[in-house]
Motif scaffolding. Structure first.
Motif, short mmCIF file in Angstrom:
data_model
loop_
_atom_site.label_atom_id
_atom_site.label_comp_id
_atom_site.label_asym_id
_atom_site.label_seq_id
_atom_site.Cartn_x
_atom_site.Cartn_y
_atom_site.Cartn_z
N ASP A 102 0.89 -1.28 0.01
CA ASP A 102 -0.39 0.06 -0.05
C ASP A 102 0.85 1.37 -0.07
OD1 ASP A 102 -2.05 -1.80 -0.15
OD2 ASP A 102 -2.47 -1.33 2.25
N GLU A 103 2.03 1.16 0.96
CA GLU A 103 2.75 2.36 1.03
C GLU A 103 3.46 2.58 -0.44
OE1 GLU A 103 5.66 2.10 3.92
OE2 GLU A 103 4.17 2.30 5.69
N LYS A 136 0.97 3.99 -2.84
CA LYS A 136 0.75 5.37 -2.61
C LYS A 136 1.81 6.26 -3.08
CE LYS A 136 -0.48 8.34 1.21
NZ LYS A 136 -0.90 8.30 2.78
N GLU A 194 1.58 6.58 -6.62
CA GLU A 194 0.62 7.50 -6.79
C GLU A 194 0.96 8.90 -6.65
OE1 GLU A 194 -2.72 6.44 -4.57
OE2 GLU A 194 -3.20 4.45 -5.93
#
Length: 248
Positions: free
Chosen positions: A131-132, A135, A138
Motif C-alpha cells: 500500500d505504501e 501510494k 501514485e
C-alpha cells in the motif's frame, strides 16, 4: 471374620424368610435348614456361592471352616485381585494416554494458532508495504501530472534586453543551479512553478533570499489571491535565490 476381604461376602439367615426379597434370595441360595451361612465370592464378575454352612455350629468349628474355605479359594481371590489391579492399571494408563493426547492436541492447536497469527502479521506487513509503495507511486504520478500542467501555465521567457526583465538564478538543495528570466510585473507564483517543475526540487520547499534572509511568498493558494509580483517583493534585475527543503 478372619482375614476379611471385600471379595467375600457372608450371608447369614437366622430365621425363615418373610419378605418377597428374602424369599427370592432364599430360593437362589437353596438353604435347607437354619441357621444358615453362605460364603459368596466374586468370580468372573459374578457373585458365586463357594460354601454353605447350615445348622448349629460352635465358634471354633465355624472359624476353622471359614479358614479352610478361604484357603481353598485363595487362588480365586488372588486371580480376582490381580484382575482388578490389571483393570485399574489399564484404566489409569488409558486416562494418562488420553490426558497426554489432549495435552498434545492443545499444544498443536496453540502452535497452529500462533502460526496463523504470525502469518497474519507477515501478510499485514506485506500489504502495508504494498500500500505504501502504491501510494508513493501514485504521489509520483500525481506530481508528474501536476508538473506538466504547471509548465503550460508558466509564461514564455522574456528577451534578455527587455527593460522589465528580472534574471533569477536558483540554487537547489543538492548544489545544482538553474536560471530563468521573468518580467518584474509577473506574479511570484511562476517562480514557484518553475522551481517545482525542476527534477532536483524537493516536494516541500520555500524560496528564500540570502541577505537579508527572508522567505518569499511564492506558493499560491487555491482560494487566495496570487502571490505578489517580483517588483512588489522587492527583487532587482539580477537575483540569487535559494530553494529550501522543508523536510531536510
Amino acid at each position: 471374620m478372619p482375614r476379611g476381604n471385600s471379595f467375600y461376602k457372608l450371608l447369614f439367615w437366622a430365621c425363615n424368610t418373610n419378605s418377597p426379597e428374602e424369599f427370592r434370595v432364599s430360593r437362589a441360595l437353596k438353604e435347607n435348614t437354619y441357621p444358615f451361612l453362605a460364603l459368596i465370592v466374586l468370580r468372573q464378575n459374578r457373585m458365586t456361592v463357594v460354601a454353605r454352612i447350615e445348622g448349629p455350629i460352635g465358634p471354633g468349628e465355624l472359624i476353622e471352616k471359614l479358614e479352610r474355605i478361604l484357603q481353598d479359594n485363595e487362588a480365586s481371590l488372588i486371580a480376582a485381585r490381580a484382575e482388578r489391579e490389571e483393570r485399574d492399571f489399564t484404566q489409569t494408563l488409558r486416562r494418562e494416554k488420553d490426558a497426554a493426547l489432549l495435552k498434545s492436541l492443545k499444544a498443536n492447536k496453540e502452535k497452529e494458532r500462533k502460526r496463523r497469527e504470525d502469518q497474519d502479521k507477515i501478510d499485514r506487513e506485506k500489504q502495508r508495504l504494498v500500500d505504501e509503495e502504491n501510494k508513493r507511486k501514485e504521489m509520483i504520478q500525481e506530481r508528474e501530472r501536476l508538473k506538466e500542467e504547471l509548465k503550460i501555465e508558466i509564461p514564455e521567457e522574456p528577451a534578455v534586453d527587455d527593460p522589465d526583465v528580472v534574471r533569477i538564478v536558483l540554487k537547489l538543495p543538492h548544489g545544482s543551479r538553474t536560471e530563468r528570466r521573468f518580467l518584474k510585473n509577473q506574479s511570484l507564483k511562476f517562480l514557484y512553478y518553475f522551481a517545482f517543475c525542476h527534477e532536483d526540487c524537493p516536494d516541500d520547499f520555500h524560496v528564500v533570499t540570502n541577505f537579508p534572509r527572508r522567505t518569499l511568498p511564492c506558493e499560491p493558494s487555491k482560494n487566495g489571491p496570487d502571490p505578489p509580483s517580483f517588483e512588489e517583493a522587492g527583487l532587482g534585475k539580477n537575483e540569487m535565490l535559494f530553494v529550501q527543503d522543508n523536510e531536510a
